[in-house]
Design an enzyme around this catalytic site. Structure first.
Site, PDB file in Angstrom:
ATOM      1  N   SER A   1       0.837  -1.199   0.000  1.00 35.24           N
ATOM      2  CA  SER A   1       0.000   0.000   0.000  1.00 35.24           C
ATOM      3  C   SER A   1       0.872   1.248   0.000  1.00 35.24           C
ATOM      4  O   SER A   1       2.015   1.225   0.466  1.00 35.24           O
ATOM      5  CB  SER A   1      -0.902   0.016   1.231  1.00 35.24           C
ATOM      6  OG  SER A   1      -1.553   1.260   1.380  1.00 35.24           O
TER       7      SER A   1
ATOM      8  N   TYR B   1      -0.784  -0.604  10.831  1.00 37.90           N
ATOM      9  CA  TYR B   1      -1.069  -0.988   9.449  1.00 37.90           C
ATOM     10  C   TYR B   1       0.053  -0.508   8.528  1.00 37.90           C
ATOM     11  O   TYR B   1       0.535  -1.272   7.677  1.00 37.90           O
ATOM     12  CB  TYR B   1      -2.402  -0.392   8.997  1.00 37.90           C
ATOM     13  CG  TYR B   1      -2.735  -0.675   7.553  1.00 37.90           C
ATOM     14  CD1 TYR B   1      -3.137  -1.942   7.161  1.00 37.90           C
ATOM     15  CD2 TYR B   1      -2.636   0.322   6.579  1.00 37.90           C
ATOM     16  CE1 TYR B   1      -3.442  -2.218   5.829  1.00 37.90           C
ATOM     17  CE2 TYR B   1      -2.939   0.062   5.249  1.00 37.90           C
ATOM     18  CZ  TYR B   1      -3.336  -1.208   4.887  1.00 37.90           C
ATOM     19  OH  TYR B   1      -3.621  -1.481   3.562  1.00 37.90           O
TER      20      TYR B   1
END
Length: 318
Positions: A177, A202
């Site tokens: 990501s 994350y």
């Protein structure tokens, strides 16, 4: 309001609806995989392919003739997705196998069963993930996001690497990501036991994906196995279910958010594009090489993370 004003307003609305907005939407949709490559006779494993971009990736590769194995925790959802893909593609070789990336015993069971059933593995797409969940630990005591997004896929790849090497040519795709830009590897607190922020945890896990892709590419040189990382973009998916704020933002700006099919394009591109046969260790977005944050290009950090990951998992990967 006079007829001229009405006509002008109608013209502006028509322009926005039928030309301007579609052009803007096309821009935010990102790149499209244009490869027509076939995958007949090839075996693919996709984690988390029961929903979202994983499901769309599975559907595309099934259309290309691949034998697709959907590896997911929820078997019922996996079977529903597989049935849908079989009906839409006509490819009956879409299978579902149980895999819980938050449990190393489950990962080992999946790999053992796979190696008994299959001779080779041509494409491994490490797609599944969790995002910004409340603090919790995996069955083995790892912080959930670091454990699932990084360590789970790291172990799975390790266990399947020989099957990948036995294929004439094979590819590993790690779904990372853009969030890696905000990540830092906290070697002093990898499991976030001292402090926990769901968003930062994350980002750490996605940075770990980028770093291990980089290190793995070096270690796989000369094996005809390539590994690349991808940023799918901002996609309508279940991934934001743990964040009320992100769920709201996704709804408010839904026009600019990718559909799962659009989000799957870069994973598909990295899996099939002929020009990527020997490309390895690259980070892609919208079907093109993309910017990697400085901390994602740090070879020392990558090697240390690799060593620590092996130690945590009790494996030796030379």
């Amino acid at each position: 309001m006079d007829l001229g004003t009405v006509a002008l307003a109608a013209g502006v609305i028509g322009f926005l609806r039928y030309w301007a907005l579609p052009q803007i939407r096309k821009y935010f949709a990102g790149g499209v995989c244009k490869s027509t490559a076939r995958l007949d006779g090839k075996t693919v494993v996709i984690t988390g392919a029961n929903t979202g971009i994983g499901k769309e990736t599975a559907k595309d590769l099934a259309l290309r003739g691949a034998r697709v194995i959907i590896a997911c925790r929820d078997i019922a959802k996996g079977e529903a997705a597989a049935n849908e893909i079989r009906l839409e593609t006509g490819n009956q070789a879409v299978l579902v196998r149980g895999l819980d990336l938050g449990n190393t015993a489950s990962i080992r069971q999946f790999a053992e069963a796979f190696l008994k059933e299959e001779k080779n593995l041509h494409i491994l797409i490490n797609n599944a993930g969790v995002m910004m969940c409340p603090y919790s630990k995996t069955a083995d005591g790892f912080e959930m996001q670091f454990g699932v997004n990084h360590l789970g896929h790291f172990l799975l790849t390790y266990l399947l690497i020989e099957a990948l090497k036995q294929a004439a040519r094979s590819r590993i795709i790690n779904v990372s990501s853009l969030a890696h830009v905000f990540g830092r590897i906290k070697f002093h607190d990898l499991q976030s036991e001292q402090s926990y922020d769901g968003g930062l945890a994350y980002c750490q896990s996605k940075l770990a994906n980028v770093l291990c892709t980089r290190e793995m590419a070096k270690r796989l040189q000369g094996t005809r196995v390539t590994v690349n990382a991808v940023h799918p973009g901002y996609v309508h998916s279940e991934l934001v279910r743990h964040s009320t704020l992100l769920s709201l933002v996704w709804r408010l700006f839904s026009f600019f958010i990718k559909t799962p099919k659009e989000g799957a394009q870069t994973s598909i591109y990295c899996a099939v594009a002929e020009e990527l046969d020997s490309v390895s260790g690259v980070y892609f977005s919208d079907c093109h090489p993309a910017f990697v944050a400085p901390q994602g290009r740090n070879d020392k950090t990558a090697q240390e993370l690799w060593d620590v990951s092996c130690k945590l998992l009790g494996i030796r990967w030379t």
